[in-house]
Design an enzyme around this catalytic site. Structure first.
Site, PDB file in Angstrom:
ATOM      1  N   GLU A   1     -31.487  41.242  34.323  1.00  0.00           N
ATOM      2  CA  GLU A   1     -30.937  42.610  34.386  1.00  0.00           C
ATOM      3  C   GLU A   1     -29.422  42.620  34.529  1.00  0.00           C
ATOM      4  O   GLU A   1     -28.850  42.000  35.436  1.00  0.00           O
ATOM      5  CB  GLU A   1     -31.587  43.373  35.556  1.00  0.00           C
TER       6      GLU A   1
ATOM      7  N   HIS B   1     -23.195  50.153  35.107  1.00  0.00           N
ATOM      8  CA  HIS B   1     -24.315  49.493  34.448  1.00  0.00           C
ATOM      9  C   HIS B   1     -24.128  49.532  32.932  1.00  0.00           C
ATOM     10  O   HIS B   1     -24.296  48.535  32.251  1.00  0.00           O
ATOM     11  CB  HIS B   1     -25.603  50.222  34.850  1.00  0.00           C
TER      12      HIS B   1
ATOM     13  N   LYS C   1     -36.586  48.238  45.494  1.00  0.00           N
ATOM     14  CA  LYS C   1     -36.488  47.521  44.210  1.00  0.00           C
ATOM     15  C   LYS C   1     -35.080  46.942  44.073  1.00  0.00           C
ATOM     16  O   LYS C   1     -34.891  45.784  43.675  1.00  0.00           O
ATOM     17  CB  LYS C   1     -36.811  48.484  43.056  1.00  0.00           C
TER      18      LYS C   1
ATOM     19  N   ASP D   1     -41.817  31.249  45.315  1.00  0.00           N
ATOM     20  CA  ASP D   1     -42.834  32.211  44.882  1.00  0.00           C
ATOM     21  C   ASP D   1     -42.334  33.617  45.232  1.00  0.00           C
ATOM     22  O   ASP D   1     -42.528  34.104  46.347  1.00  0.00           O
ATOM     23  CB  ASP D   1     -44.150  31.880  45.625  1.00  0.00           C
TER      24      ASP D   1
HETATM   25  C1  MEV Z   1     -31.671  49.305  39.815  1.00  0.00           C
HETATM   26  O1  MEV Z   1     -32.087  48.028  39.348  1.00  0.00           O
HETATM   27  C2  MEV Z   1     -31.589  49.345  41.322  1.00  0.00           C
HETATM   28  C3  MEV Z   1     -31.216  50.701  41.931  1.00  0.00           C
HETATM   29  O2  MEV Z   1     -32.078  51.709  41.444  1.00  0.00           O
HETATM   30  C4  MEV Z   1     -31.355  50.542  43.427  1.00  0.00           C
HETATM   31  C5  MEV Z   1     -31.202  51.842  44.207  1.00  0.00           C
HETATM   32  O3  MEV Z   1     -31.452  52.938  43.656  1.00  0.00           O
HETATM   33  O4  MEV Z   1     -30.868  51.736  45.404  1.00  0.00           O
HETATM   34  C6  MEV Z   1     -29.809  51.119  41.545  1.00  0.00           C
END
Ligand code: MEV
Length: 433
Positions: free
Chosen positions: A84, A374, A261, A277
């Site tokens: 990513e 991004h 995430k 793992d």
């Molecule tokens: C994207 O890979 C991760 C985010 O969504 C984390 C977040 O919203 O805190 C930017």
């Protein structure tokens, strides 16, 4: 159709690597060129054969490093294997911000993994409890002698236990015997499972209860680590906004899932790069995120005057010896880049990385948003995907960055259209787009 499909692949696992590829080619799934591509992998094919089944080749992930991390006063360059865009850039940028204006500290809160021995329908819970109390020391000695002699030499072993009971939907009771095991620098999954399975028979014989299953728990809440960030003398408006974003994740599971995430973006990449793992750690962290009864963000951020304090706490069941960490040459290299850390140190680094990654995401979210940073990086991918040559790329990227700044949006079709128009009309077309 079903039968012919199953017949075609019957015995697939018994074929050697080349036969497997030929079989897929004959089935029409891959071409001769795909086979050459799969065979050009840099990692030894034998290793893959020993790790998984039905091997075709390797799936390459980019390997990079996050820089600027000083954790517990030790500088680290952190290897990350991830696909990513912007994870590594965000981690490095945020680490620089933190380490120039504050510090990252970590703590080990516990080091025992948990193995579970499950009795689905316990006949007499009190009797079971008494039997375990009476036999535990003897069984522990047997486990140390027969399963964990090397681990005991390193200071590990079966340390303690807990007996739990849960009321079932049919009104009966299930019993769960938790074994607390110290596995030192090893992740320890196989050892924990071996200990549980070894104790199944003596437990059944002594208690006359029937064991249903034995397996480790990934909710390793006796193997907890804590990372803390302190950022000093910051813009009070910014840090208040970060606190608000944090509260959102602490109160709302929909936001918590996304926040976590982001925490795992860096952690997973580090675990992949060190042969760990990552599914185990993911499962543990998500389960721990629920330990209050509601799924929450794993991190908390608070503004204290002009300072910002952040905390992440969670189970990190990982290792730096044994398994893939020793076998995979790239994992060995990852550990080398980190200075050959102990399992405990790698857990501390992981927790710190997750916290810093989260801060980077929250800062972006409460300021310019994630799209701009991004997309700037994603533009490179889009230009490549659209077929831009090395010579065309810099100019195309610059042009697309300008569009992004004005329109806050870039689509792949626009990138393709721009490139086509340039090629058809020469450099002046740029002005007309
Ligand atoms: C994207 O890979 C991760 C985010 O969504 C984390 C977040 O919203 O805190 C930017």
């Amino acid at each position: 159709m079903k039968d012919s499909f199953l017949n075609y692949f019957s015995g697939f696992s018994k074929l050697n690597h080349f036969q497997r590829l030929e079989k897929l080619k004959a089935y029409g799934l891959i071409s001769k060129e795909d086979i050459s591509y799969l065979n050009q992998g840099v990692t030894e094919p034998h290793l893959a054969e020993n790790l998984i089944e039905n091997v075709l080749g390797y799936f390459d992930l980019p390997l990079g490093v996050a820089v600027n991390f000083i954790i517990d006063n030790i500088p680290y360059v952190i290897p990350l294997a991830v696909e990513e865009t912007s994870i590594i850039a965000a981690a490095s940028k945020t680490a620089r911000w933190v380490c120039s204006n504050g510090e990252i500290k970590t703590q080990k809160l516990g080091s025992f993994s948990t193995g579970q021995i499950h009795i689905a329908q316990v006949k007499d819970f009190s009797r079971l409890k008494k039997i375990i109390e009476e036999h535990f020391e003897t069984w522990k000695q047997e486990v140390h002698k027969n399963i964990l002699p090397a681990m005991v030499k390193r200071g590990g072993g079966l340390k303690d236990y807990e007996l739990r009971s849960i009321k079932r939907p049919d009104g009966k009771q299930m019993a769960i015997w938790h074994l607390h095991i110290e596995t030192c620098d090893a992740m320890g999954a196989n050892l924990i499972n071996q200990v549980c399975e070894y104790l199944k028979t003596p437990l059944e014989e002594a208690s006359q209860e029937e064991v249903t299953l034995c397996i480790l728990s990934n909710l390793a809440d006796k193997r907890l680590f804590r990372a803390e960030v302190i950022l000093r003398n910051q813009d009070p408006v910014l840090i208040k906004k970060i606190e608000e974003a944090s509260l959102f994740g602490e109160m709302d599971p929909y936001r918590a899932a996304t926040s976590n995430k982001g925490v795992l973006n860096g952690i997973d990449a580090l675990l992949v790069a060190t042969g760990n793992d990552w599914r185990a750690v993911e499962a543990g962290l998500h389960a721990y995120a629920c330990h209050s009864g509601q799924y929450k963000s794993l991190t908390q951020w608070r503004a204290k005057g002009r300072d910002l304090h952040g905390v992440l706490e969670g189970p990190f069941m990982l290792g730096t010896v044994g398994g893939v960490t020793d076998l995979h040459p790239t994992a060995r290299l990852g550990l080398k880049i980190l200075g050959h850390p102990s399992g405990e140190r790698l857990a501390r680094i992981s927790a710190a990385l997750g916290l810093v990654q989260n801060l980077g995401a929250l800062r972006a979210l409460v300021t310019e948003g994630v799209i701009e940073g991004h997309m700037k990086l994603h533009i490179k991918n889009l230009a490549l995907k659209a077929g831009a040559t090395e010579a065309e790329q810099p100019r195309l990227e610059k042009h697309l960055c300008r569009i992004l700044k004005n329109q806050k949006h870039i689509s792949f079709s626009l990138v393709e259209k721009t490139l086509r128009a340039w090629r058809a009309g020469g450099s002046n077309t740029e002005k007309n787009l």
